[in-house]
Design a protein around this motif. Structure first.
Motif, PDB file in Angstrom:
ATOM      1  N   ILE A  46       0.225   3.856   8.697  1.00 44.65           N
ATOM      2  CA  ILE A  46       1.054   2.667   8.918  1.00 44.65           C
ATOM      3  C   ILE A  46       2.333   2.828   8.119  1.00 44.65           C
ATOM      4  N   CYS A  47       3.469   2.723   8.808  1.00 46.99           N
ATOM      5  CA  CYS A  47       4.763   2.779   8.151  1.00 46.99           C
ATOM      6  C   CYS A  47       5.009   1.448   7.451  1.00 46.99           C
ATOM      7  N   GLN A  48       5.367   1.502   6.181  1.00 44.36           N
ATOM      8  CA  GLN A  48       5.597   0.280   5.417  1.00 44.36           C
ATOM      9  C   GLN A  48       6.968  -0.324   5.684  1.00 44.36           C
ATOM     10  N   ASN A  49       7.870   0.437   6.299  1.00 49.06           N
ATOM     11  CA  ASN A  49       9.209  -0.081   6.595  1.00 49.06           C
ATOM     12  C   ASN A  49       9.267  -0.771   7.957  1.00 49.06           C
ATOM     13  N   CYS A  50       8.816  -0.071   9.009  1.00 47.34           N
ATOM     14  CA  CYS A  50       8.965  -0.637  10.361  1.00 47.34           C
ATOM     15  C   CYS A  50       7.654  -1.192  10.933  1.00 47.34           C
ATOM     16  N   GLY A  51       6.503  -0.853  10.332  1.00 46.29           N
ATOM     17  CA  GLY A  51       5.229  -1.405  10.778  1.00 46.29           C
ATOM     18  C   GLY A  51       4.563  -0.637  11.904  1.00 46.29           C
ATOM     19  N   LYS A  87      11.604   7.554  10.570  1.00 44.15           N
ATOM     20  CA  LYS A  87      11.698   8.739   9.703  1.00 44.15           C
ATOM     21  C   LYS A  87      11.516   8.415   8.213  1.00 44.15           C
ATOM     22  N   SER A  88      10.908   7.297   7.906  1.00 45.60           N
ATOM     23  CA  SER A  88      10.646   6.917   6.527  1.00 45.60           C
ATOM     24  C   SER A  88       9.418   7.668   6.004  1.00 45.60           C
ATOM     25  N   GLU A  89       9.386   7.936   4.711  1.00 44.47           N
ATOM     26  CA  GLU A  89       8.221   8.571   4.101  1.00 44.47           C
ATOM     27  C   GLU A  89       7.331   7.554   3.394  1.00 44.47           C
ATOM     28  N   ASN A  90       7.640   6.283   3.526  1.00 47.47           N
ATOM     29  CA  ASN A  90       6.849   5.206   2.947  1.00 47.47           C
ATOM     30  C   ASN A  90       5.710   4.854   3.917  1.00 47.47           C
ATOM     31  N   VAL A  91       4.686   5.727   3.972  1.00 46.08           N
ATOM     32  CA  VAL A  91       3.595   5.603   4.933  1.00 46.08           C
ATOM     33  C   VAL A  91       2.275   5.549   4.173  1.00 46.08           C
ATOM     34  N   SER A  92       1.394   4.632   4.579  1.00 51.97           N
ATOM     35  CA  SER A  92       0.050   4.579   3.991  1.00 51.97           C
ATOM     36  C   SER A  92      -0.974   4.892   5.077  1.00 51.97           C
ATOM     37  N   VAL A  93      -2.094   5.489   4.659  1.00 53.52           N
ATOM     38  CA  VAL A  93      -3.171   5.857   5.582  1.00 53.52           C
ATOM     39  C   VAL A  93      -4.393   5.034   5.228  1.00 53.52           C
ATOM     40  N   GLN A  94      -5.061   4.493   6.256  1.00 57.91           N
ATOM     41  CA  GLN A  94      -6.268   3.709   6.011  1.00 57.91           C
ATOM     42  C   GLN A  94      -7.299   3.999   7.087  1.00 57.91           C
ATOM     43  N   ALA A  95      -8.557   3.734   6.776  1.00 49.88           N
ATOM     44  CA  ALA A  95      -9.655   3.908   7.725  1.00 49.88           C
ATOM     45  C   ALA A  95      -9.850   2.611   8.500  1.00 49.88           C
ATOM     46  N   VAL A  96      -9.976   2.724   9.811  1.00 49.77           N
ATOM     47  CA  VAL A  96     -10.170   1.564  10.680  1.00 49.77           C
ATOM     48  C   VAL A  96     -11.503   1.738  11.390  1.00 49.77           C
ATOM     49  N   MET A 131       4.164  12.692   4.796  1.00 49.43           N
ATOM     50  CA  MET A 131       4.063  12.259   6.172  1.00 49.43           C
ATOM     51  C   MET A 131       5.265  11.367   6.479  1.00 49.43           C
ATOM     52  N   LYS A 132       5.863  11.551   7.646  1.00 53.78           N
ATOM     53  CA  LYS A 132       7.031  10.761   8.041  1.00 53.78           C
ATOM     54  C   LYS A 132       6.711   9.916   9.265  1.00 53.78           C
ATOM     55  N   CYS A 133       7.307   8.750   9.301  1.00 52.23           N
ATOM     56  CA  CYS A 133       7.167   7.860  10.446  1.00 52.23           C
ATOM     57  C   CYS A 133       7.950   8.450  11.623  1.00 52.23           C
ATOM     58  N   PRO A 134       7.334   8.549  12.814  1.00 53.43           N
ATOM     59  CA  PRO A 134       8.052   9.091  13.959  1.00 53.43           C
ATOM     60  C   PRO A 134       9.160   8.164  14.476  1.00 53.43           C
ATOM     61  N   LYS A 135       9.097   6.890  14.129  1.00 56.35           N
ATOM     62  CA  LYS A 135      10.086   5.930  14.634  1.00 56.35           C
ATOM     63  C   LYS A 135      11.317   5.859  13.736  1.00 56.35           C
TER      64      LYS A 135
END
Length: 73
Positions: A63-68, A7-16, A1-5
């Motif tokens: 949630i992108c871990q680079n840009c938030g 383009k980083s692949e350092n993304v985590s998924v969580q339940a809210v 999964m890539k961040c749309p802002k």
């Protein structure tokens, strides 16, 4: 999964979970108390007074871990 802002692949998924609680208003409390005193007594009203309605909804967010940046998945 890539961040749309960024383009980083350092993304985590969580339940809210969103929780909403609805309580009775002042007028509702007064009516229930008067009914309990006049008809059924305090033994019947205690469970009714402590009753509240709760609604919860759960969705997944990435949630992108680079840009938030956050977005729904």
């Amino acid at each position: 999964m890539k961040c749309p802002k960024c383009k980083s692949e350092n993304v985590s998924v969580q339940a809210v979970t969103n929780v909403k609680t609805k309580h009775r208003g002042c007028l509702g409390w007064c009516i229930w108390i008067m009914l309990a005193i006049c008809t059924l007594g305090l033994i019947i009203i205690i469970p009714l007074l402590t009753n509240s309605k709760t609604k919860s909804k759960t969705h997944s967010e990435a949630i992108c871990q680079n840009c938030g940046r956050r977005w729904r998945v």
